[in-house]
Write an enzyme that holds these catalytic residues in place. Sequence first.
Site, short mmCIF file in Angstrom:
data_model
loop_
_atom_site.label_atom_id
_atom_site.label_comp_id
_atom_site.label_asym_id
_atom_site.label_seq_id
_atom_site.Cartn_x
_atom_site.Cartn_y
_atom_site.Cartn_z
N SER A 182 -15.49 -10.53 25.60
CA SER A 182 -14.28 -11.03 26.24
C SER A 182 -13.20 -11.25 25.21
O SER A 182 -13.48 -11.50 24.03
CB SER A 182 -14.56 -12.36 26.95
OG SER A 182 -14.72 -13.40 25.99
N ASP A 183 -11.94 -11.15 25.64
CA ASP A 183 -10.88 -11.69 24.79
C ASP A 183 -11.11 -13.20 24.76
O ASP A 183 -11.76 -13.77 25.65
CB ASP A 183 -9.50 -11.34 25.35
CG ASP A 183 -8.43 -11.33 24.27
OD1 ASP A 183 -8.64 -11.98 23.22
OD2 ASP A 183 -7.39 -10.67 24.45
N TRP A 184 -10.58 -13.84 23.74
CA TRP A 184 -10.91 -15.25 23.50
C TRP A 184 -10.34 -16.13 24.61
O TRP A 184 -9.14 -16.26 24.77
CB TRP A 184 -10.38 -15.65 22.14
CG TRP A 184 -11.35 -15.47 21.02
CD1 TRP A 184 -11.74 -16.40 20.10
CD2 TRP A 184 -12.11 -14.29 20.69
NE1 TRP A 184 -12.68 -15.87 19.23
CE2 TRP A 184 -12.92 -14.59 19.57
CE3 TRP A 184 -12.19 -13.01 21.24
CZ2 TRP A 184 -13.79 -13.66 18.99
CZ3 TRP A 184 -13.05 -12.08 20.66
CH2 TRP A 184 -13.84 -12.41 19.56
#
Length: 666
Positions: A218-220
């Site tokens: 995932s993106d953060w």
Amino acid sequence: MDIKNIVSNMTFEEKAKLLTGDGGMLTHPVERLSIPSKNFADGPHGIRHEKEENCTSFPNLCSAAATFDPDLVYEMGVALAKDCIEHDVDMLLGPGINIKRYANCGRNFEYMSEDPLVSGELAAAYINGLQSLGVAASLKHFALNNQEKDRLQVSVEISERALREIYLKGFEIAVKKSAPVSVMCAYNKLFSIWCSENKLLLTDILKEEWGFKGFVVSDWGAVQNSGRAIAAGLDLQMPHCWNMTERLEEATKKGILSEERLNDAVERFLTFVMSKKAEKGDYNRAELHATARKVAANGVVLLKNENGVLPLTPEKYKKIAVIGEYAESPLSYGQGSAEVFPHDEFVETPLEELKKALPETEIVYQKVYEKRSFSDVMLWPKKGEFCNFIKDSDIVLMFVGAMESEDTENFDRRTLNLNPNQEMFIEAAANMGKKVVVVCQSGSAMIFGRWKHKVSAILQMWLGGEASGGAIADVLTGTVNPCGKLPETFPQKPRDLDTGNGLVVNYSECLEVGYRYYDSHPEEIAYPFGFGLSYTSFLYKDAAISRQGDTLNISFTLKNEGELDGAEVVQIYSAKPLSCVSRVPKELVAFKKVFLKAGEEKVVTIPLEVSSLAYFNTALKAFVVEPGEYKIHIASSSRDIRLTLDYLSEDEIPYTTKQISEGMIG
């Protein structure tokens, strides 16, 4: 190593903890099973560590893409890997290849192009270079993260053809040609489903259709529901989620997350975690700097050069006036997760590098205007002083660009225009009858005012990293013959595009993105996609086409007609004048950078897969090639077609063998 055996010996809690971070950039170790932690790092142009670590600041991807040179971008990837190994980074969070749909997108400096072929081919080269030394890449942001405005909640509505032919195509090329270890999902939604929970994207297309074998991260902070995300195809949630075990237990009890999918996620991620760590070797910081300078110089685009005013030589110019803060403190990178902080000794400025390159020439400098913010007050009082300062100069170099805060994550650019103060001083110099050279620093397309018709030369320098000063000096003085091309259209005025209401954005323009739009409309542009001049000139002649199996061979003769060695980026576009579906006037299907010595000519052959002519058929859910006549254009830019060939596709039918065998076609 038997990954499945390791998974079979893990407890549910160990599996759950493994699938989330251990802090911001570390993965969770499992000491009982000797599973180590891995170290991630931003970003695509270098490692975002503290300044004392002296990581190399490479050209931003907007600059690297302008090289149109997969071999050089591969070399940059190798150099990035060397820096990662030296600083104990196991995975670099890049490259980013979201399509430059919206010219104001604040993060366009991190992306490559408005065209998916350029994005995909160069991303594959970057990834192959990085991973050749054992450092993992994370291809991002999958998918449709084409604006920073409302990126944390907006849902993209888009036609299936545009999705497949424009926005996913670059990812598909990169995945199939470079096998990135990781793909990073985007923050936004697609069809009202978060990308982190979007089974269509993460499983159906990426893993099953394209055969992606790595893991999806995932993106953060992009995960809304851990159980649904892992079930949909996410494999690692970042950063640390303190109650990951409870979340996945609940999803399992409710039947949302199966044991099979959980184990698959663990296996995919463990394959990376248990891989051999890249070993440190000889590290030469100066060598990496030289690579950064080479890439930056090759990415500079010469947009105008009237009467051969460039290159600069001591014979032509005895006194040069250099103007603008950008000359002594250049914009070398965008802000946000892509920032890199090298030691000052490695940061080159255009002003100092020009003085080194032209020691016999008197070079004088005046700051005049600043780069950091828009001025609320026009600097008219300085105009007289400025004109007096440049009056005895043989040539005036105006260093201009975007404001320092414009190319950044989290926000979109306020404008594509230059600061009015910058334009005022450019006009003043030109109106004095001076030879004026404008050098623009920005991470994406700019709109140039009426002054562009008055000045002698214009160069687009992009955000060139720590060595950008030396790179532009190399080009200005002719040490490097400019060979960059625009990977995005420079418009004459802003395009009116839907950026949404905060909840939804509709890509109603469908396939008409970048040059595909401008080719379909009479709207005037400043500089077309693929455009870029040289200090030499190239002649195209004697084109021919032949077919061998599923490959078309496009051949022609290219001649360097000038007195300087140089390189030309040859572009191949296809067009289908008569089609049963809506198609854009033409689209890029191949490109190749060709180096020729002065006076040299050679036969250039570019292989083109017949499948490159395909469109996505929404009924068949597949790319298909229409029968009939195609125009194959051999071009120097999207608006500069040099040769055209006819190709008749007689034996192609718009169905695949698989579809026929499955009874989809009667």
